[in-house]
Motif scaffolding. Structure first.
Motif, short mmCIF file in Angstrom:
data_model
loop_
_atom_site.label_atom_id
_atom_site.label_comp_id
_atom_site.label_asym_id
_atom_site.label_seq_id
_atom_site.Cartn_x
_atom_site.Cartn_y
_atom_site.Cartn_z
N GLN A 1 0.80 -1.45 -0.34
CA GLN A 1 0.28 0.20 0.07
C GLN A 1 1.12 0.96 -0.34
OE1 GLN A 1 -2.40 -0.24 3.79
NE2 GLN A 1 -3.77 -1.70 2.60
N GLY A 2 0.15 2.48 -0.82
CA GLY A 2 1.30 3.52 -0.63
C GLY A 2 0.02 4.37 -1.63
N VAL A 3 1.07 5.84 -0.86
CA VAL A 3 0.26 7.17 -2.04
C VAL A 3 0.63 7.74 -2.29
CG1 VAL A 3 0.19 7.92 0.47
CG2 VAL A 3 -1.78 9.08 -0.46
N ILE A 4 0.76 8.57 -2.63
CA ILE A 4 1.08 9.56 -4.00
C ILE A 4 0.24 11.05 -3.14
CG2 ILE A 4 1.46 10.83 -6.13
CD1 ILE A 4 1.76 7.91 -7.18
N THR A 5 0.75 12.32 -2.32
CA THR A 5 0.14 13.10 -2.33
C THR A 5 -0.45 13.99 -3.04
OG1 THR A 5 1.96 14.66 -1.19
CG2 THR A 5 1.14 12.32 0.02
N LYS A 6 -0.97 14.85 -3.21
CA LYS A 6 -1.21 16.41 -4.13
C LYS A 6 -0.27 17.17 -4.43
CE LYS A 6 -3.97 20.36 -5.44
NZ LYS A 6 -4.96 20.08 -6.66
N ALA A 7 0.79 17.33 -3.55
CA ALA A 7 1.90 18.13 -3.25
C ALA A 7 3.48 17.67 -4.09
CB ALA A 7 2.69 18.22 -1.94
N GLU A 8 2.94 15.38 -3.68
CA GLU A 8 3.91 15.05 -4.48
C GLU A 8 4.05 14.28 -6.18
OE1 GLU A 8 5.50 11.81 -1.52
OE2 GLU A 8 3.22 11.39 -2.36
N MET A 9 2.32 15.36 -6.18
CA MET A 9 2.21 14.89 -8.16
C MET A 9 2.53 15.74 -9.37
SD MET A 9 -2.17 14.06 -7.27
CE MET A 9 -2.96 13.17 -6.25
N PRO A 10 3.11 17.02 -8.94
CA PRO A 10 3.79 17.93 -10.18
C PRO A 10 4.72 17.05 -10.64
CG PRO A 10 2.63 19.29 -8.63
CD PRO A 10 3.08 17.95 -8.13
N ASP B 1 -7.06 18.16 -1.09
CA ASP B 1 -7.28 17.37 0.02
C ASP B 1 -7.09 16.28 -0.91
OD1 ASP B 1 -9.83 17.04 -0.39
OD2 ASP B 1 -10.64 16.67 1.02
N SER B 2 -6.63 16.12 -2.40
CA SER B 2 -7.14 14.71 -2.90
C SER B 2 -5.54 13.77 -3.77
CB SER B 2 -7.00 15.53 -4.74
OG SER B 2 -6.52 16.21 -5.39
N HIS B 3 -5.37 13.16 -3.79
CA HIS B 3 -4.34 12.07 -3.18
C HIS B 3 -4.45 10.43 -4.36
CE1 HIS B 3 -7.64 10.42 -0.47
NE2 HIS B 3 -7.62 8.85 -1.01
N ILE B 4 -3.59 10.08 -3.98
CA ILE B 4 -3.75 8.80 -5.42
C ILE B 4 -3.23 7.64 -4.33
CG2 ILE B 4 -3.22 7.42 -6.98
CD1 ILE B 4 -3.09 9.59 -9.02
N VAL B 5 -3.98 6.60 -3.96
CA VAL B 5 -4.00 5.43 -3.20
C VAL B 5 -3.11 4.10 -4.27
CG1 VAL B 5 -4.12 5.77 -1.06
CG2 VAL B 5 -5.57 4.75 -2.55
N TRP B 6 -2.14 3.12 -3.76
CA TRP B 6 -1.59 1.83 -4.39
C TRP B 6 -2.41 0.77 -3.59
CZ3 TRP B 6 2.50 4.69 -3.97
CH2 TRP B 6 3.30 4.31 -3.37
#
Length: 117
Positions: A34-43, A100-105
């Motif tokens: 499991q993991g997450v990509i936060t909005k701040a990390e996306m660009p 507060d958008s994010h992506i998790v896997w």
């Protein structure tokens, strides 16, 4: 093994662990269950994936035009560039959404190790 990417804005996307491993490592993530990509990390993740795609395209461009034309379209392998664009699109759409958008896997287990073969 399958890895499911879930965006708070765009829905789900599923890919094989081998592909997910390459893409997540390109953006500096550990391939845990499991993991997450936060909005701040996306660009930065988008730029890293685009650089990775460009580097792969440069490596694949070693065939001459004649050699390329000799390969039937249905016999051409799907490269990492084609597999990266859905994730790049998901990252971009999610990054443009609310704060507060994010992506998790999610995967059945960690997939950091290369498969034996």
């Amino acid at each position: 093994m399958l890895v499911k990417f879930i965006s708070s804005e765009t829905g789900e996307m599923v890919m094989l662990a081998e592909t997910a491993r390459v893409l997540l490592k390109a953006i500096g993530k550990t391939c845990s269950a499991q993991g997450v990509i936060t909005k701040a990390e996306m660009p930065l993740a988008i730029e890293a994936l685009k650089r990775h795609v460009a580097a792969q395209a440069a490596q694949e461009a070693c065939l001459s035009e004649e050699e390329e034309a000799a390969i039937p379209p249905m016999a051409r392998p799907v490269g990492i560039a084609q597999r990266a664009w859905p994730l790049i699109n998901m990252l971009g759409r999610t990054a443009r959404a609310r704060n507060d958008s994010h992506i998790v896997w999610e995967a059945a287990a960690d997939f950091d190790a290369e498969p034996d073969g």
